[in-house]
Write an enzyme that holds these catalytic residues in place. Structure first.
Site, PDB file in Angstrom:
ATOM      1  N   ASP A   1      46.185  37.358  45.110  1.00  0.00           N
ATOM      2  CA  ASP A   1      46.160  38.359  44.041  1.00  0.00           C
ATOM      3  C   ASP A   1      45.043  38.065  43.030  1.00  0.00           C
ATOM      4  OD1 ASP A   1      46.913  40.574  42.621  1.00  0.00           O
ATOM      5  OD2 ASP A   1      48.707  39.679  41.733  1.00  0.00           O
TER       6      ASP A   1
ATOM      7  N   GLU B   1      41.984  38.240  43.409  1.00  0.00           N
ATOM      8  CA  GLU B   1      40.930  38.724  44.312  1.00  0.00           C
ATOM      9  C   GLU B   1      39.703  39.213  43.556  1.00  0.00           C
ATOM     10  OE1 GLU B   1      43.272  40.595  43.152  1.00  0.00           O
ATOM     11  OE2 GLU B   1      42.010  42.232  42.427  1.00  0.00           O
TER      12      GLU B   1
ATOM     13  N   ARG C   1      37.993  37.963  41.049  1.00  0.00           N
ATOM     14  CA  ARG C   1      36.955  36.928  40.877  1.00  0.00           C
ATOM     15  C   ARG C   1      36.266  36.629  42.204  1.00  0.00           C
ATOM     16  NH1 ARG C   1      41.457  32.909  38.553  1.00  0.00           N
ATOM     17  NH2 ARG C   1      42.296  34.936  38.002  1.00  0.00           N
TER      18      ARG C   1
ATOM     19  N   ASP D   1      42.518  49.350  39.066  1.00  0.00           N
ATOM     20  CA  ASP D   1      41.830  48.064  39.181  1.00  0.00           C
ATOM     21  C   ASP D   1      40.337  48.234  39.513  1.00  0.00           C
ATOM     22  OD1 ASP D   1      42.150  45.357  38.755  1.00  0.00           O
ATOM     23  OD2 ASP D   1      42.653  44.896  40.840  1.00  0.00           O
TER      24      ASP D   1
ATOM     25  N   ASP E   1      45.033  47.368  44.122  1.00  0.00           N
ATOM     26  CA  ASP E   1      45.325  45.943  44.212  1.00  0.00           C
ATOM     27  C   ASP E   1      46.828  45.735  44.351  1.00  0.00           C
ATOM     28  OD1 ASP E   1      45.488  43.210  44.045  1.00  0.00           O
ATOM     29  OD2 ASP E   1      44.947  43.090  41.905  1.00  0.00           O
TER      30      ASP E   1
ATOM     31  N   LYS F   1      52.315  41.690  44.739  1.00  0.00           N
ATOM     32  CA  LYS F   1      52.781  41.904  43.370  1.00  0.00           C
ATOM     33  C   LYS F   1      54.216  42.427  43.372  1.00  0.00           C
ATOM     34  CE  LYS F   1      48.363  43.193  41.247  1.00  0.00           C
ATOM     35  NZ  LYS F   1      48.337  42.111  40.248  1.00  0.00           N
TER      36      LYS F   1
HETATM   37  N1  BES Z   1      44.087  43.220  38.778  1.00  0.00           N
HETATM   38  C1  BES Z   1      44.835  42.075  38.429  1.00  0.00           C
HETATM   39  C2  BES Z   1      44.869  41.808  36.938  1.00  0.00           C
HETATM   40  C3  BES Z   1      45.673  42.763  36.103  1.00  0.00           C
HETATM   41  C4  BES Z   1      47.040  42.652  36.039  1.00  0.00           C
HETATM   42  C5  BES Z   1      45.043  43.715  35.350  1.00  0.00           C
HETATM   43  C6  BES Z   1      47.763  43.517  35.232  1.00  0.00           C
HETATM   44  C7  BES Z   1      45.753  44.567  34.530  1.00  0.00           C
HETATM   45  C8  BES Z   1      47.112  44.468  34.483  1.00  0.00           C
HETATM   46  C9  BES Z   1      44.246  40.824  39.083  1.00  0.00           C
HETATM   47  O1  BES Z   1      43.654  41.015  40.307  1.00  0.00           O
HETATM   48  C10 BES Z   1      45.366  39.870  39.252  1.00  0.00           C
HETATM   49  O2  BES Z   1      46.281  40.185  39.946  1.00  0.00           O
HETATM   50  N2  BES Z   1      45.288  38.721  38.606  1.00  0.00           N
HETATM   51  C11 BES Z   1      46.316  37.755  38.645  1.00  0.00           C
HETATM   52  C12 BES Z   1      45.676  36.397  38.685  1.00  0.00           C
HETATM   53  C13 BES Z   1      46.636  35.267  38.916  1.00  0.00           C
HETATM   54  C14 BES Z   1      47.188  35.346  40.328  1.00  0.00           C
HETATM   55  C15 BES Z   1      45.915  33.966  38.714  1.00  0.00           C
HETATM   56  C16 BES Z   1      47.161  37.907  37.383  1.00  0.00           C
HETATM   57  O3  BES Z   1      46.615  38.163  36.320  1.00  0.00           O
HETATM   58  O4  BES Z   1      48.373  37.795  37.488  1.00  0.00           O
HETATM   59 ZN    ZN Z   2      42.867  42.930  40.683  1.00  0.00          ZN
HETATM   60 ZN    ZN Z   3      45.049  40.919  41.909  1.00  0.00          ZN
END
Ligand code: BES
Ligand code: ZN
Ligand code: ZN
Length: 499
Positions: free
Chosen positions: A349, A351, A353, A290, A272, A279
Site C-alpha cells: 500500500d 506504492e 513512493r 489517488d 489504490d 486497505k
Molecule cells: N494513497 C495512500 C495515502 C492516502 C491515504 C492518501 C488516505 C489520502 C488518504 C497511500 O498510497 C498509502 O496507502 N499510504 C500508506 C502508507 C503506509 C502503508 C506506510 C498510508 O498512509 O497508510
Molecule cells: Zn496511494
Molecule cells: Zn497506498
C-alpha cells in the site's frame, strides 16, 4: 465557467437582475452603497433600519424595489470587520453570493466587492480573488446525474465593478489571470472527480495529450515503451492490475531556449486498493482520488500555457492502478528501480513512493533547475495537518520558501515538516538499499526520505496533498470532491518567478 467581465460605474446606473453590495460590521455601507443610498432617496437606509441586517461576515439579504436603481434587486452581503478582511475572505464572499444568486435564478449581476479595503492587496489582487471565488465556487461535477433538473445553471454573466476607470487595464489583466488559473484548477478537479472506471492511466494519458500545442509537447508512453525505457518500479506496482500503466512527459517551452526547466512530478494512482496489503473497506472509494497529484500537474500545465508564462516546465507523471491481481507484487519482493537503487517492499500500500521513484529519477536526469512533486502520499499527513494545509518537505530551501509565500497569498496553504538526517534510519533494509515503509512514527517524513533518494542534488520540494486534494464536506470555494489543491499554489509560485 460563466462569463465574467470588469467595469467601472455607479450602482444606481446598472441594469441587472441584481446589484451586489458589501455591508460592513455595524451596518456600514461601502462607497458604492453610500452613493446608492443617496440615489435611492434613503429607501436603502430605511431597509437597513427595518430589517435584521448586521454586516456579519457571510450574512445575506436581498432587497426588492429599491428606489433609484434600474436593477431588479439589491443584494447586501455581510463583509464583517474590514480590518480583518483578507483576500480569502473576498473569495469566499464572492462565491457565497454567486451561489445564492444562481440558485435564486438571477442571470446577469454586478458585484461591488473590490472596493473593500484589504491590507497589502492591490486592486488587481482583489479582482483576481473575486473572480476566483466565483469560478471556483460555482464549479460542479454533475455529468453523471442524468435526472436532476435543478442542475441547470441560471447565472450567465457577472460584472466585477471597480472604483475607477483608470484601473480597468490592470483589472482586466487580473481577470485574465484568474480565468486561466481557474480553468487549470477546474480541469484538475474534473479529472480527479471522474470515477476510477473512467479515469484510467490510459485516460490520463489521453487527457495530457489533449493539452499539447506549439509550445507544449506531450509524450505518452504505453506499457511497451515503459518496459523499453526501464521504468521497472512503475511496472512492479502495475503487476496487479489488468490495465496498462502510462508514463507521461510534458515539455512546455515559454522561457529562454536553454534555461533549465522547473520539473513538476505527479503521482497518478487512478485507484489504490492497497494491493496485497489491502486497505480496509470504509471509504476505499475515495482512493479514486489517488491521482490528484497528476491532476495538479496537468492543471498547472493548462493554466501556465493559457497564460503563456515565460518559463520552461518539464512534467512527469507515473500512472497505474494498485490492485490485487494474481501477478500482483507482494510484501517481501525486492524491486530494482529505474535509477538502479533496490527497494524491499514491506507494504504494497506504500506504492506511491515506489512509482514516484522512477518519475523523480527520470526528472532529475533531465537536470531541471528544481523539482516539485505532488502526491496524495500518506494518511499520516492527514493526521498531522488535516485538510487545512498541504505537507511541505524537501531539500530546496529557496523553492520551499517561495511555496510558503505563494501558499499564504493564494490560501492554497503549505506547512513544512522537518527532514532531519536521523529519519533516514527508519527506511533502512536488511536485504535491499531501502524499504518502502518506515514504521509507525513520522510517516509523512519517512515517505519523503524515501523520495529524497531519487532526486540527486537537484533542489526539491515535495507536496503531500493527501489531506487537501479532496474534501467530502466541501468549502465555500470548493464543492464536495476534488479541490484542485496545488494548482493555484504553484501557478502563483511560477508567476512570481517570472517577475
Ligand atoms: N494513497 C495512500 C495515502 C492516502 C491515504 C492518501 C488516505 C489520502 C488518504 C497511500 O498510497 C498509502 O496507502 N499510504 C500508506 C502508507 C503506509 C502503508 C506506510 C498510508 O498512509 O497508510
Ligand atoms: Zn496511494
Ligand atoms: Zn497506498
Amino acid at each position: 465557467m460563466i462569463e465574467i467581465s470588469v467595469k467601472a460605474g455607479a450602482a444606481a446606473k446598472q441594469r441587472d437582475d441584481a446589484v451586489i453590495l458589501p455591508l460592513l460590521e455595524g451596518r456600514k455601507l461601502s462607497e458604492s452603497g453610500k452613493e446608492l443610498q443617496q440615489a435611492s432617496g434613503k429607501t436603502l437606509s430605511g431597509f437597513l433600519r427595518k430589517f435584521d441586517i448586521s454586516g456579519n461576515f457571510g450574512g445575506m439579504r436581498t432587497l426588492y424595489d429599491v428606489e433609484g436603481t434600474f436593477s431588479q434587486r439589491v443584494v447586501l452581503i455581510g463583509a464583517g470587520d474590514e480590518k480583518k478582511l483578507r483576500l480569502e475572505g473576498l473569495r469566499r464572499l464572492a462565491s457565497k453570493v454567486a451561489r445564492r444568486l444562481d440558485k435564486s435564478g438571477a442571470r446577469d449581476v454586478s458585484m461591488y466587492l473590490p472596493e473593500l479595503n484589504i491590507k497589502g492587496a492591490s486592486l488587481a489582487d482583489k479582482v483576481q480573488a473575486v473572480a476566483e471565488g466565483v469560478w471556483l465556487g460555482l464549479y460542479r461535477f454533475d455529468k453523471y446525474q442524468t435526472q436532476k433538473k435543478e442542475n441547470k445553471r441560471a447565472l450567465r454573466s457577472l460584472t466585477v465593478m471597480i472604483p475607477s476607470r483608470r484601473d480597468l487595464e490592470a483589472a482586466e489583466a487580473a481577470l485574465a489571470t484568474a480565468r486561466s488559473v481557474c480553468s487549470g484548477v477546474n480541469f484538475a478537479r474534473d479529472l480527479s472527480n471522474e470515477p476510477g472506471n473512467v479515469c484510467t492511466p490510459e485516460f490520463l494519458g489521453d487527457q495530457a495529450a489533449g493539452l499539447a500545442h506549439n509550445k507544449l509537447n506531450v509524450t505518452v508512453m504505453d506499457k511497451a515503451a515503459i518496459e523499453k525505457a526501464g521504468f521497472t518500479a512503475l511496472l512492479a506496482v502495475n503487476q496487479g492490475s489488468a490495465k496498462e500503466p502510462r508514463f507521461i512527459v510534458l515539455e512546455y517551452k515559454g522561457g529562454e531556449k536553454d534555461a533549465a526547466p522547473v520539473a513538476l512530478v505527479g503521482k497518478g494512482l487512478t485507484f489504490d486498493a492497497g494491493g496485497i496489503s489491502i486497505k480496509p473497506g470504509a471509504l476505499m472509494e475515495e482512493m479514486k482520488f489517488d491521482m490528484c497529484g497528476s491532476a495538479a500537474v496537468l492543471g498547472i500545465f493548462k493554466a501556465v500555457s493559457e497564460m503563456n508564462l515565460p518559463v520552461n516546465l518539464l512534467g512527469v507523471i507515473a500512472s497505474t492502478e494498485n490492485l490485487l491481481g494474481s501477478a500482483a507484487y507482494k510484501p517481501g519482493d525486492v524491486i530494482t528501480t529505474y535509477k538502479g537503487l533496490t527497494i524491499e517492499v514491506q507494504n504494497t500500500d506504500a506504492e506511491g513512493r515506489i512509482i514516484l521513484s522512477d518519475a523523480l529519477a527520470y526528472a532529475a536526469e533531465q537536470k531541471p533547475a528544481e523539482i516539485i512533486d505532488f502526491a496524495t502520499l500518506t494518511g499520516a499527513c492527514v493526521v498531522a495537518l488535516g485538510s487545512q494545509a498541504t505537507g511541505l518537505l524537501g531539500t530546496g530551501e529557496k523553492v520551499k520558501k517561495g511555496l510558503k509565500t505563494s501558499g499564504d497569498h493564494t490560501h492554497d496553504r503549505v506547512w513544512e515538516l522537518p527532514m532531519y538526517e536521523e529519519y533516514q534510519e527508519q527506511i533502512k533494509s536488511h536485504i535491499a538499499d531501502i524499504r518502502n515503509i518506515g514504521g509507525r512514527d513520522a510517516g509523512t517524513i519517512t515517505a519523503a526520505c524515501f523520495l529524497s533518494r531519487f532526486v540527486d542534488d537537484i533542489p526539491w520540494a515535495h507536496l503531500d496533498i493527501a489531506g487537501t486534494a479532496w474534501d467530502m464536506k466541501g468549502t465555500d470555494i470548493s464543492p464536495k470532491g476534488a479541490t484542485g489543491a496545488g494548482v493555484r499554489l504553484v501557478v502563483d509560485y511560477l508567476q512570481r518567478a517570472c517577475l
